[in-house]
Motif scaffolding. Sequence first.
Motif, PDB file in Angstrom:
ATOM      1  N   ASP A  40     115.568   5.310   7.326  1.00 29.35           N
ATOM      2  CA  ASP A  40     116.798   6.098   7.387  1.00 29.35           C
ATOM      3  C   ASP A  40     117.194   6.567   5.993  1.00 29.35           C
ATOM      4  O   ASP A  40     117.561   7.727   5.776  1.00 29.35           O
ATOM      5  N   GLU A  43     114.879   9.296   4.853  1.00 30.77           N
ATOM      6  CA  GLU A  43     115.147  10.541   5.590  1.00 30.77           C
ATOM      7  C   GLU A  43     116.342  11.295   5.026  1.00 30.77           C
ATOM      8  O   GLU A  43     116.274  12.478   4.695  1.00 30.77           O
ATOM      9  N   TYR A  76     122.830  15.926  11.979  1.00 33.00           N
ATOM     10  CA  TYR A  76     122.086  14.664  11.912  1.00 33.00           C
ATOM     11  C   TYR A  76     122.991  13.505  12.319  1.00 33.00           C
ATOM     12  O   TYR A  76     122.619  12.639  13.121  1.00 33.00           O
ATOM     13  N   THR A 103     113.260   4.074  20.498  1.00 39.05           N
ATOM     14  CA  THR A 103     114.050   4.804  19.501  1.00 39.05           C
ATOM     15  C   THR A 103     113.225   5.156  18.263  1.00 39.05           C
ATOM     16  O   THR A 103     113.401   6.226  17.673  1.00 39.05           O
ATOM     17  N   TYR A 107     112.408   8.953  16.774  1.00 39.74           N
ATOM     18  CA  TYR A 107     112.565   9.308  15.365  1.00 39.74           C
ATOM     19  C   TYR A 107     111.286   9.931  14.799  1.00 39.74           C
ATOM     20  O   TYR A 107     111.333  10.962  14.111  1.00 39.74           O
ATOM     21  N   THR A 111     110.995  13.773  13.401  1.00 38.61           N
ATOM     22  CA  THR A 111     110.733  13.978  11.973  1.00 38.61           C
ATOM     23  C   THR A 111     109.488  14.835  11.769  1.00 38.61           C
ATOM     24  O   THR A 111     109.453  15.721  10.907  1.00 38.61           O
ATOM     25  N   THR A 130     116.335  13.802  15.160  1.00 37.50           N
ATOM     26  CA  THR A 130     116.007  12.686  14.272  1.00 37.50           C
ATOM     27  C   THR A 130     117.175  11.711  14.213  1.00 37.50           C
ATOM     28  O   THR A 130     116.995  10.489  14.305  1.00 37.50           O
ATOM     29  N   GLY A 133     117.435   9.499  17.355  1.00 34.13           N
ATOM     30  CA  GLY A 133     116.588   8.311  17.331  1.00 34.13           C
ATOM     31  C   GLY A 133     117.127   7.241  16.406  1.00 34.13           C
ATOM     32  O   GLY A 133     117.149   6.051  16.758  1.00 34.13           O
ATOM     33  N   ILE A 134     117.586   7.628  15.219  1.00 34.03           N
ATOM     34  CA  ILE A 134     118.122   6.667  14.263  1.00 34.03           C
ATOM     35  C   ILE A 134     119.368   5.990  14.815  1.00 34.03           C
ATOM     36  O   ILE A 134     119.576   4.783  14.647  1.00 34.03           O
ATOM     37  N   GLU A 137     118.499   3.257  16.973  1.00 37.92           N
ATOM     38  CA  GLU A 137     118.002   2.133  16.193  1.00 37.92           C
ATOM     39  C   GLU A 137     119.137   1.205  15.754  1.00 37.92           C
ATOM     40  O   GLU A 137     119.009  -0.021  15.791  1.00 37.92           O
TER      41      GLU A 137
END
Length: 478
Positions: A40, A43, A76, A103, A107, A111, A130, A133-134, A137
């Motif tokens: 994370d 990213e 995001y 998840t 991501y 990405t 993206t 998914g994060i 998480e």
Amino acid sequence: MSDVETGTVTTKVPARLDRLPWSRWHWMIVIGLGTVWILDGLEVTIVGNLSAQLAKPGSGLDITQTQVAGVAAALYVAGACSGALFFGWLTDRFGRKKLFIITLVVYLVATLLTAFSFSAWWFFLFRFMTGFGIGGEYAAINSAIDELIPSRHRGRIDIIINGSYWLGAAGGALLTVPLLNDLPVNIGWRVAFGLGVVLGLAILLVRRHVPESPRWLFIHGKDREAERLVDDIEDQVGRDRLAEPEQSITIHQRKSIGFVRIAHTMVALYPKRTVLGLSLFIGQAFLYNAITFGYAQILSTFFQIDTHTGYYFAVIAIGNFLGPLLLGHLFDTVGRIPMISATYIGSGLLLLGTAWLFNQGLLTAVTLTACWSVVLFVASAGASSAYLTVSEIFPMETRAMAIAFFFAIGTAAGGIAGPLVFSSLVESGVPGDTALAFSIGAIIMIVAGLVELILGVKAERKGLEAIAAPLSTASGAS
């Protein structure tokens, strides 16, 4: 969906997990689950430091730096909020393991597709995905970590793991320097996203071996599987080293917990804890999302630095990681309330001082970076403790959804509004406007610290079930 009771079981699984000594097995949990925050950080930092490069002619995208730091950053975060709520509900219903695999895959795919962006709308879409998914998480990973780590280590480990975000941030910041300077303008940023995918695949390989939470298993009618799993862990640690646990808990097992009951638990049964969670998340979300996404824009706007921003951000990131690393153990020894309130209020006061110095024109790029390193050394441990707090002060059945709820609401308030407001204020080029953004973040942090002083929960070294009894606990259980 209504609650469906499937049976009653008495178990010592929570006590058995909490009395385990630290072992290689726990390191596997930390590496398999905790390293996602490095992703994370990588990213978010890559995008922030590439904002000026993406806006250049020939990058392959018709996009402005303000759109990258503002619109793309907000999307995001919006994706992270949506993903947290969606996957958080699924995590409580279907288990931690299934969701922390799903998840991470979401991501990775998003990405990879970001790296192939050919227009602004495609870039915006997959920044959202993206984040989706994060966000999932955050719910799946924090709930699993707290349920697998012994109570006497939980505060330190949770805070350091959440703080490891900044290892990724430092790596991402340094990574952007050669990518910006040694590769063509339309290639470097694509390679940066691709490297994030490679790291994610390595984490996925380790994560396959992380087990389901035994606490989740016995509540959802899989007590035999939970007992076998804990037996295996004890065999690995060395059963002869372990004292016999005395405390047991009796549970009315259920296949699922209705969403209405989850909402009722957070709002009606624990209203003060709900206010506390929201305060901590809003404070850290506004401060961190605004600065994380916008620091490269500050360097570019006020100090004409657009290709070596990674060096400056890496210094800030190191300060951020050292905070949880060096202060984390104090949350288990000194206690949650004094440490959380001190880190929130302290970082807010330091940030107000930074805002004044910036407005007076007394800071250079180097000294501003030094000031932010000090501010975020203190703030980082506090921000990490927000995730720790909401993951341990609500019942087992609602844990992932509680994390998702507070992350989504707090981050939506601070993480979406923050980048949009901050990027607009920085874009004006007026020091007073940027100082105003600093001050807003500082005041919100201070208020959150005061709320912790009033409503904080003494959770240090306590078992999760002692902090908040599971909703399925049978009356009279020992």
